[in-house]
Design a protein around this motif. Structure first.
Motif, PDB file in Angstrom:
ATOM      1  N   GLN A  59     -45.793 -35.779 -19.639  1.00 52.58           N
ATOM      2  CA  GLN A  59     -44.739 -35.967 -20.385  1.00 52.58           C
ATOM      3  C   GLN A  59     -44.729 -37.002 -21.343  1.00 52.58           C
ATOM      4  O   GLN A  59     -45.080 -38.024 -20.872  1.00 52.58           O
ATOM      5  CB  GLN A  59     -43.521 -35.716 -19.690  1.00 52.58           C
ATOM      6  CG  GLN A  59     -42.167 -35.444 -20.688  1.00 52.58           C
ATOM      7  CD  GLN A  59     -40.985 -35.484 -19.597  1.00 52.58           C
ATOM      8  OE1 GLN A  59     -40.956 -35.589 -18.654  1.00 52.58           O
ATOM      9  NE2 GLN A  59     -39.762 -35.390 -20.283  1.00 52.58           N
ATOM     10  N   VAL A  61     -42.358 -39.369 -23.806  1.00 54.92           N
ATOM     11  CA  VAL A  61     -40.905 -39.536 -24.612  1.00 54.92           C
ATOM     12  C   VAL A  61     -41.437 -40.434 -25.762  1.00 54.92           C
ATOM     13  O   VAL A  61     -41.729 -41.581 -25.697  1.00 54.92           O
ATOM     14  CB  VAL A  61     -39.918 -40.232 -23.703  1.00 54.92           C
ATOM     15  CG1 VAL A  61     -38.882 -40.692 -24.501  1.00 54.92           C
ATOM     16  CG2 VAL A  61     -39.547 -39.266 -22.576  1.00 54.92           C
ATOM     17  N   SER A  83     -46.607 -31.920 -23.617  1.00 55.92           N
ATOM     18  CA  SER A  83     -44.952 -31.973 -23.659  1.00 55.92           C
ATOM     19  C   SER A  83     -44.508 -33.219 -24.365  1.00 55.92           C
ATOM     20  O   SER A  83     -44.765 -34.086 -23.610  1.00 55.92           O
ATOM     21  CB  SER A  83     -44.360 -31.536 -22.187  1.00 55.92           C
ATOM     22  OG  SER A  83     -43.025 -31.950 -22.516  1.00 55.92           O
ATOM     23  N   ASP A  85     -41.219 -35.102 -25.932  1.00 59.40           N
ATOM     24  CA  ASP A  85     -39.821 -35.181 -26.122  1.00 59.40           C
ATOM     25  C   ASP A  85     -39.582 -36.277 -27.212  1.00 59.40           C
ATOM     26  O   ASP A  85     -39.892 -37.467 -27.042  1.00 59.40           O
ATOM     27  CB  ASP A  85     -38.790 -35.588 -25.068  1.00 59.40           C
ATOM     28  CG  ASP A  85     -38.931 -34.479 -24.056  1.00 59.40           C
ATOM     29  OD1 ASP A  85     -39.041 -33.222 -24.484  1.00 59.40           O
ATOM     30  OD2 ASP A  85     -38.813 -34.674 -23.069  1.00 59.40           O
ATOM     31  N   VAL A  87     -37.177 -38.551 -29.451  1.00 62.68           N
ATOM     32  CA  VAL A  87     -35.669 -38.978 -29.059  1.00 62.68           C
ATOM     33  C   VAL A  87     -35.422 -40.228 -30.124  1.00 62.68           C
ATOM     34  O   VAL A  87     -36.434 -40.844 -30.545  1.00 62.68           O
ATOM     35  CB  VAL A  87     -35.454 -39.487 -27.736  1.00 62.68           C
ATOM     36  CG1 VAL A  87     -35.434 -38.312 -26.964  1.00 62.68           C
ATOM     37  CG2 VAL A  87     -36.106 -40.819 -27.306  1.00 62.68           C
TER      38      VAL A  87
END
Ligand SMILES: C[S@@+](CC[C@H](N)C(=O)[O-])C[C@H]1O[C@@H](n2cnc3c(N)ncnc32)[C@H](O)[C@@H]1O
Length: 229
Positions: A59, A61, A83, A85, A87
């Protein structure tokens, strides 16, 4: 969160593919080679790193404060095999829990953050003990003449280039934050052009100590963790 830089954001988004084709893509590959687990990428811009993350990365971020670049990063995340994300947030106050990340990545961003020492303190907070920092940055030049030119340029350059400073020493900042630099490559890019305002680059890796208690100078370990003296 941070100021909008619409002209810089659009310009960078348009120029970045050409820079990657000219060699920055290979630097990104080296920057991210061998990573696994959980990664925080600080100042991800339009997401040019996303396609270079190895499949062992579980993952990412990706923190990006500039609205246009964040939208571009969201688009890139949708095409990424790992993956990601995306932000909103800034390097100086990462929206990530203590010790969450196996690795924190900075690519061409420590020139632009408002407070590099604060950004590195945040990186140290969010990376687990024994975790890694990977960095790829342009830095102050070697020659006194170019360094002087960079100091003069930095009076106006940040205003037209999204906060970018040409005369910074991010490796010193990384060390000051208590990271141990393991590998450090210093080179001119684009190659063959010699010195320039933003041509001296560093690419390397650093590590947070495994017991997690050795902090920057002026700190000491306690049972509760590392405290500032
Ligand atoms: C030159 S771009 C590099 C983008 C991307 N890291 C790359 O490798 O292409 C600099 C980036 O730093 C971001 N940035 C500027 N100040 C920041 C801050 N305080 N915290 C996090 N990111 C910041 C900008 O929005 C921009 O995305």
């Amino acid at each position: 969160m941070a100021a909008r830089h619409p002209v810089f954001a659009l310009t960078y988004d348009l120029l970045a593919p050409g820079m990657d084709a000219a060699g920055a893509g290979e630097h990104r590959r080296r920057l991210l080679a061998g990573l696994s687990g959980r990664v925080v990428e600080v100042g991800a811009g339009p997401g040019r790193n996303f396609s270079w993350y190895p499949p062992e990365v579980r993952q990412v971020v990706a923190v990006e404060p500039e609205p246009y670049l964040r939208r571009r990063a969201l688009h890139a995340a949708g095409q990424s095999l790992v993956s990601v994300d995306v932000v909103d947030g800034v390097a100086e106050a990462l929206p990530v829990a203590d010790g969450w990340a196996d690795t924190v990545v900075f690519a061409l961003v420590l020139c632009s953050v408002a407070d590099p020492d604060r950004a590195l303190a945040e990186a140290r907070r969010v990376v687990r003990p024994g975790g890694a920092l990977r960095f790829y940055e342009h830095v102050a030049a070697d020659s006194p003449g170019w360094r002087r030119a960079q100091q003069i340029a930095d009076r106006v350059w940040p205003r037209v280039a999204g906060g970018c400073h040409t005369h910074r020493d991010p490796v010193a900042t990384i060390r000051r934050a208590g990271f141990h630099v393991d590998t450090l490559d210093r080179f001119a890019f684009p190659p063959g052009r010699g010195a320039g305002l933003v041509s001296t680059h560093v690419l390397g890796s650093a590590r947070r100590d495994p017991d997690g208690v050795t902090g920057p100078p002026g700190t000491h370990a306690t049972e509760a963790g590392t405290q500032v003296d």
